[in-house]
Design a protein around this motif. Structure first.
Motif, PDB file in Angstrom:
ATOM      1  N   ASP A   1      16.263  54.164  13.380  1.00 37.06           N
ATOM      2  CA  ASP A   1      15.526  55.119  13.257  1.00 37.06           C
ATOM      3  C   ASP A   1      16.160  56.271  12.854  1.00 37.06           C
ATOM      4  O   ASP A   1      17.171  56.395  13.684  1.00 37.06           O
ATOM      5  CB  ASP A   1      13.871  55.293  14.219  1.00 37.06           C
TER       6      ASP A   1
ATOM      7  N   HIS B   1      22.025  50.919   6.197  1.00 41.22           N
ATOM      8  CA  HIS B   1      21.614  49.488   5.954  1.00 41.22           C
ATOM      9  C   HIS B   1      23.282  48.727   5.240  1.00 41.22           C
ATOM     10  O   HIS B   1      23.279  47.550   6.050  1.00 41.22           O
ATOM     11  CB  HIS B   1      20.872  49.461   4.808  1.00 41.22           C
TER      12      HIS B   1
ATOM     13  N   SER C   1      17.516  46.543  10.468  1.00 45.29           N
ATOM     14  CA  SER C   1      16.427  47.296  10.148  1.00 45.29           C
ATOM     15  C   SER C   1      16.338  48.765  10.247  1.00 45.29           C
ATOM     16  O   SER C   1      17.064  49.634  11.445  1.00 45.29           O
ATOM     17  CB  SER C   1      15.069  47.613  11.096  1.00 45.29           C
TER      18      SER C   1
ATOM     19  N   ARG D   1      14.535  52.378   9.858  1.00 44.11           N
ATOM     20  CA  ARG D   1      13.678  53.347   9.062  1.00 44.11           C
ATOM     21  C   ARG D   1      13.653  54.158   9.094  1.00 44.11           C
ATOM     22  O   ARG D   1      14.971  54.844   9.934  1.00 44.11           O
ATOM     23  CB  ARG D   1      12.249  52.700   9.709  1.00 44.11           C
TER      24      ARG D   1
ATOM     25  N   GLU E   1      18.251  47.906  15.393  1.00 43.52           N
ATOM     26  CA  GLU E   1      17.425  48.113  14.561  1.00 43.52           C
ATOM     27  C   GLU E   1      17.885  49.833  14.530  1.00 43.52           C
ATOM     28  O   GLU E   1      18.108  50.554  15.351  1.00 43.52           O
ATOM     29  CB  GLU E   1      16.050  48.357  15.339  1.00 43.52           C
TER      30      GLU E   1
END
Length: 232
Positions: A47, A68, A81, A83, A45
């Motif tokens: 960010d 990604h 993930s 973001r 994950e």
């Protein structure tokens, strides 16, 4: 309970380091764009954050999609993930990347074609700027324009950045490749070199100024940065 990691966090961070801001030609890890990176079992994950709320959505999409893709290609990674935070188009960008859509699909009616050409434009600018930087060092050491046109990549001690850009552009990057080329990879001539270097110097100065400006904006927006990695 948090699942034990099956993916090496250092490998994940190195993969993120391969992703560059297309305009600044610097890794997003060096620029401070990675706000969070967590490894949970076989999942990753991440960010990302940018210097302003209104950074160009096409550049933002490129970085999120490239991050990604870089993480998804790692051995052992099952779920990814990525973001984008605090951006006016974050919802569209995050949804488009997660769904594997292109920029056109994420922004119907707004995008004029996919982003490959945009990426290539900035790669060519970065390539010209790096050539000019190396040429400037050589000229200050006493080399002439004629000398420069005869040099190959093997003649300089460190051409790592230049070779990386050439690989991404599909140009020759072996030791015998010319040090200075045009966008197509053809050697520059002595007659062409002065004008080419003047134009490339303007490009390099612009890139460096944008780097400093963006770094200042990011530091102002996020004055207390968090460590980019939190391994589990």
């Amino acid at each position: 309970m948090t699942a034990a990691s099956t993916v090496d966090t250092d490998v994940v961070v190195r993969a993120l380091g391969s992703v560059v801001d297309p305009e600044l030609d610097r890794p997003i890890t060096e620029l401070g764009f990675v706000a969070r990176c967590e490894v949970r079992g076989d999942g990753v994950e991440v960010d990302l954050r940018l210097p302003t709320y209104f950074c160009a959505p096409n550049f933002a999409y490129l970085m999120v999609a490239d991050a990604h893709g870089a993480l998804s290609s790692l051995p052992g990674v099952g779920r990814v993930s990525v973001r984008l935070l605090d951006h006016f188009a974050a919802e569209e960008i995050n949804a488009g990347v997660a769904a594997g859509e292109g920029f056109d699909a994420a922004f119907p009616g707004l995008a004029a074609g996919e982003l490959d050409e945009l990426r290539a434009v900035f790669l060519r600018k970065a390539h010209a700027a790096e050539q000019e930087r190396l040429a400037g060092i050589l000229l200050k050491s006493g080399r002439t324009h004629e000398d420069l046109t005869a040099l190959t990549l093997a003649d300089l001690p460190d051409t790592t950045a230049l070779r990386r850009l050439r690989r991404r552009l599909g140009l020759r990057d072996d030791d015998r490749a010319p040090l200075l080329t045009d966008d197509a990879g053809d050697p520059l001539t002595q007659d062409d070199l002065p004008l080419r270097l003047r134009i490339a110097r303007t490009t390099r100065i612009s890139i460096e100024a944008n780097q400093a400006w963006c770094q200042g904006l990011l530091d102002t927006r996020y004055p207390h940065p968090q460590p980019p990695t939190h391994p589990h």
